[in-house]
Motif scaffolding. Structure first.
Motif, PDB file in Angstrom:
ATOM      1  N   VAL A  54       1.103  -1.279  -0.071  1.00  0.00           N
ATOM      2  CA  VAL A  54       0.169   0.078  -0.060  1.00  0.00           C
ATOM      3  C   VAL A  54       0.946   1.198  -0.037  1.00  0.00           C
ATOM      4  O   VAL A  54       1.685   1.351   0.909  1.00  0.00           O
ATOM      5  CB  VAL A  54      -0.865  -0.079   1.152  1.00  0.00           C
ATOM      6  CG1 VAL A  54      -1.637   1.359   1.154  1.00  0.00           C
ATOM      7  CG2 VAL A  54      -1.921  -1.224   1.196  1.00  0.00           C
ATOM      8  N   SER A  55       0.572   2.174  -1.070  1.00  0.00           N
ATOM      9  CA  SER A  55       1.510   3.358  -0.993  1.00  0.00           C
ATOM     10  C   SER A  55       1.155   4.478   0.316  1.00  0.00           C
ATOM     11  O   SER A  55       0.054   4.382   0.603  1.00  0.00           O
ATOM     12  CB  SER A  55       1.268   3.941  -2.315  1.00  0.00           C
ATOM     13  OG  SER A  55       0.117   4.665  -2.549  1.00  0.00           O
ATOM     14  N   THR A  57       0.442   7.491  -0.497  1.00  0.00           N
ATOM     15  CA  THR A  57      -1.151   8.130  -0.930  1.00  0.00           C
ATOM     16  C   THR A  57      -2.031   7.188  -0.158  1.00  0.00           C
ATOM     17  O   THR A  57      -3.028   7.684   0.077  1.00  0.00           O
ATOM     18  CB  THR A  57      -0.994   8.312  -2.385  1.00  0.00           C
ATOM     19  OG1 THR A  57       0.161   9.234  -2.533  1.00  0.00           O
ATOM     20  CG2 THR A  57      -2.255   9.154  -2.751  1.00  0.00           C
ATOM     21  N   GLN A  58      -2.051   5.983  -0.698  1.00  0.00           N
ATOM     22  CA  GLN A  58      -3.080   5.180  -0.245  1.00  0.00           C
ATOM     23  C   GLN A  58      -3.561   5.052   1.184  1.00  0.00           C
ATOM     24  O   GLN A  58      -4.560   4.877   1.659  1.00  0.00           O
ATOM     25  CB  GLN A  58      -2.829   3.661  -1.184  1.00  0.00           C
ATOM     26  CG  GLN A  58      -3.285   3.709  -2.515  1.00  0.00           C
ATOM     27  CD  GLN A  58      -2.422   2.392  -2.971  1.00  0.00           C
ATOM     28  OE1 GLN A  58      -1.715   1.533  -2.605  1.00  0.00           O
ATOM     29  NE2 GLN A  58      -3.043   1.948  -4.351  1.00  0.00           N
ATOM     30  N   TYR A  61      -5.712   8.095   2.384  1.00  0.00           N
ATOM     31  CA  TYR A  61      -6.960   7.878   1.638  1.00  0.00           C
ATOM     32  C   TYR A  61      -8.209   7.766   2.677  1.00  0.00           C
ATOM     33  O   TYR A  61      -8.010   6.672   3.338  1.00  0.00           O
ATOM     34  CB  TYR A  61      -7.239   7.024   0.555  1.00  0.00           C
ATOM     35  CG  TYR A  61      -8.484   7.238  -0.141  1.00  0.00           C
ATOM     36  CD1 TYR A  61      -8.779   8.204  -0.894  1.00  0.00           C
ATOM     37  CD2 TYR A  61      -9.442   6.119   0.017  1.00  0.00           C
ATOM     38  CE1 TYR A  61     -10.373   8.153  -1.542  1.00  0.00           C
ATOM     39  CE2 TYR A  61     -10.726   6.141  -0.415  1.00  0.00           C
ATOM     40  CZ  TYR A  61     -11.160   7.184  -1.107  1.00  0.00           C
ATOM     41  OH  TYR A  61     -12.289   7.247  -1.869  1.00  0.00           O
ATOM     42  N   SER A  69      -8.680   6.279   7.604  1.00  0.00           N
ATOM     43  CA  SER A  69      -7.755   5.758   6.214  1.00  0.00           C
ATOM     44  C   SER A  69      -7.210   4.298   6.853  1.00  0.00           C
ATOM     45  O   SER A  69      -7.628   3.884   7.967  1.00  0.00           O
ATOM     46  CB  SER A  69      -6.505   6.699   6.238  1.00  0.00           C
ATOM     47  OG  SER A  69      -5.766   6.634   7.486  1.00  0.00           O
ATOM     48  N   LYS A 199      -9.991   0.276   0.865  1.00  0.00           N
ATOM     49  CA  LYS A 199      -9.197  -0.148  -0.176  1.00  0.00           C
ATOM     50  C   LYS A 199     -10.002  -0.647  -1.563  1.00  0.00           C
ATOM     51  O   LYS A 199      -9.834  -0.340  -2.720  1.00  0.00           O
ATOM     52  CB  LYS A 199      -8.344  -1.356   0.023  1.00  0.00           C
ATOM     53  CG  LYS A 199      -7.168  -1.140   0.840  1.00  0.00           C
ATOM     54  CD  LYS A 199      -6.617  -2.369   1.078  1.00  0.00           C
ATOM     55  CE  LYS A 199      -5.768  -3.035   0.018  1.00  0.00           C
ATOM     56  NZ  LYS A 199      -4.935  -4.199   0.453  1.00  0.00           N
ATOM     57  N   PHE A 204     -10.736   4.996  -4.212  1.00  0.00           N
ATOM     58  CA  PHE A 204      -9.244   4.887  -3.707  1.00  0.00           C
ATOM     59  C   PHE A 204      -8.284   4.825  -4.861  1.00  0.00           C
ATOM     60  O   PHE A 204      -8.221   4.275  -5.728  1.00  0.00           O
ATOM     61  CB  PHE A 204      -9.253   3.027  -3.024  1.00  0.00           C
ATOM     62  CG  PHE A 204      -8.125   2.702  -2.454  1.00  0.00           C
ATOM     63  CD1 PHE A 204      -7.853   3.250  -1.156  1.00  0.00           C
ATOM     64  CD2 PHE A 204      -7.158   1.869  -2.890  1.00  0.00           C
ATOM     65  CE1 PHE A 204      -6.801   2.827  -0.391  1.00  0.00           C
ATOM     66  CE2 PHE A 204      -6.216   1.553  -2.222  1.00  0.00           C
ATOM     67  CZ  PHE A 204      -5.712   1.927  -0.856  1.00  0.00           C
ATOM     68  N   PRO A 205      -6.964   5.514  -4.339  1.00  0.00           N
ATOM     69  CA  PRO A 205      -6.020   5.783  -5.315  1.00  0.00           C
ATOM     70  C   PRO A 205      -5.549   4.565  -5.804  1.00  0.00           C
ATOM     71  O   PRO A 205      -5.355   3.430  -5.379  1.00  0.00           O
ATOM     72  CB  PRO A 205      -5.013   6.615  -4.476  1.00  0.00           C
ATOM     73  CG  PRO A 205      -5.669   7.194  -3.197  1.00  0.00           C
ATOM     74  CD  PRO A 205      -6.994   6.222  -2.986  1.00  0.00           C
ATOM     75  N   ARG A 206      -5.150   4.459  -7.252  1.00  0.00           N
ATOM     76  CA  ARG A 206      -4.532   3.297  -7.821  1.00  0.00           C
ATOM     77  C   ARG A 206      -3.135   2.995  -7.325  1.00  0.00           C
ATOM     78  O   ARG A 206      -2.402   1.828  -7.735  1.00  0.00           O
ATOM     79  CB  ARG A 206      -4.685   3.401  -9.303  1.00  0.00           C
ATOM     80  CG  ARG A 206      -6.105   3.430  -9.948  1.00  0.00           C
ATOM     81  CD  ARG A 206      -6.125   3.493 -11.268  1.00  0.00           C
ATOM     82  NE  ARG A 206      -7.687   3.364 -11.882  1.00  0.00           N
ATOM     83  CZ  ARG A 206      -7.862   3.212 -13.246  1.00  0.00           C
ATOM     84  NH1 ARG A 206      -7.029   3.319 -14.020  1.00  0.00           N
ATOM     85  NH2 ARG A 206      -9.179   3.173 -13.601  1.00  0.00           N
ATOM     86  N   GLU A 207      -2.504   4.238  -7.094  1.00  0.00           N
ATOM     87  CA  GLU A 207      -1.199   4.132  -6.518  1.00  0.00           C
ATOM     88  C   GLU A 207      -0.606   5.181  -5.616  1.00  0.00           C
ATOM     89  O   GLU A 207      -1.467   6.225  -5.345  1.00  0.00           O
ATOM     90  CB  GLU A 207      -0.116   4.177  -7.768  1.00  0.00           C
ATOM     91  CG  GLU A 207      -0.341   5.450  -8.785  1.00  0.00           C
ATOM     92  CD  GLU A 207       0.662   5.433  -9.883  1.00  0.00           C
ATOM     93  OE1 GLU A 207       1.199   4.154 -10.296  1.00  0.00           O
ATOM     94  OE2 GLU A 207       0.653   6.388 -10.405  1.00  0.00           O
TER      95      GLU A 207
END
Length: 207
Positions: A54-55, A57-58, A61, A69, A199, A204-207
């Motif tokens: 999980v990045s 940024t993720q 989120y 988050s 998630k 949810f951000p892709r990366e």
């Protein structure tokens, strides 16, 4: 003859004190012990798996400003692990109260399912709100969770304490200390489900 008699007495003493290499335990069965340990192991693996890759940024989120988050879910899981264990230790220091067993209305598996049921939401106590856990980053929280969880697994492997005849009152009813132990494992599973909901959100951000 004296040596033989002394040897027999020593062996008897070792068996009585539980020092002969076997666990002397009348409170929980082998299957209960195995179930609890597996639940602790699996729920820890679930947290590790859910956070792998999980990045940054993720991790941050949120589906809404008042929602947690991924990182905050882990902070809560790790913080709650220690708080619930303090509760468990306090209950185990109390005298056995088997007369209260009649007050228990839920079976072990039912308790686990109830705790994991995400259709019913509750406000976390202030000390284990993510912002109050004191963790600085995800790695710190995961490391602390791993350490405490390993200690809790070790306890169940070796404990000879009477977990079944110590009964405590929770907000939802009475449970014994064995059930409180598996409650701890189920709690982390509950919030891993919450983490996975984040998630799976559309935004949810892709990366």
């Amino acid at each position: 003859m004296l040596r033989r008699t002394t040897g027999r007495l020593l062996l008897l003493l070792l068996v009585i004190t539980g020092s002969a290499g076997t666990i002397v335990n009348n409170s929980i069965s082998k299957s209960d012990r195995k179930y609890a340990i597996n639940l602790m192991k699996e729920s820890h693996k679930d947290v590790v798996k859910a956070t792998k890759g999980v990045s940054a940024t993720q991790l941050e989120y949120k589906t809404a400003p008042d929602r947690w988050s991924v990182k905050e879910c882990v902070y809560h899981i790790a913080g709650a692990e220690k708080l619930l264990w303090t509760m468990f230790e306090g209950a185990m220091k109390a005298a056995p109260n088997p007369e209260k067993r009649a007050e228990i209305k839920v079976k072990d598996e039912e308790l686990v399912m109830m705790v994991q049921d995400r259709s019913k939401k509750n406000q976390a106590p202030e000390p284990i709100q993510p912002k109050n856990t004191g963790y600085k980053n995800l790695d710190e929280a995961l490391s602390d969770f791993k350490s405490t969880r390993n200690e809790h697994i070790k306890y169940m492997r070796t404990s000879t304490e009477d977990l079944r005849n110590r009964v405590v009152q929770m907000p939802f009813g009475w449970i014994d200390c064995y059930q409180l132990y598996i409650f701890i494992a189920a709690h982390s599973k509950r919030h891993t489900l919450q983490l996975n909901e984040v998630k799976a959100a559309a935004g949810f951000p892709r990366e």
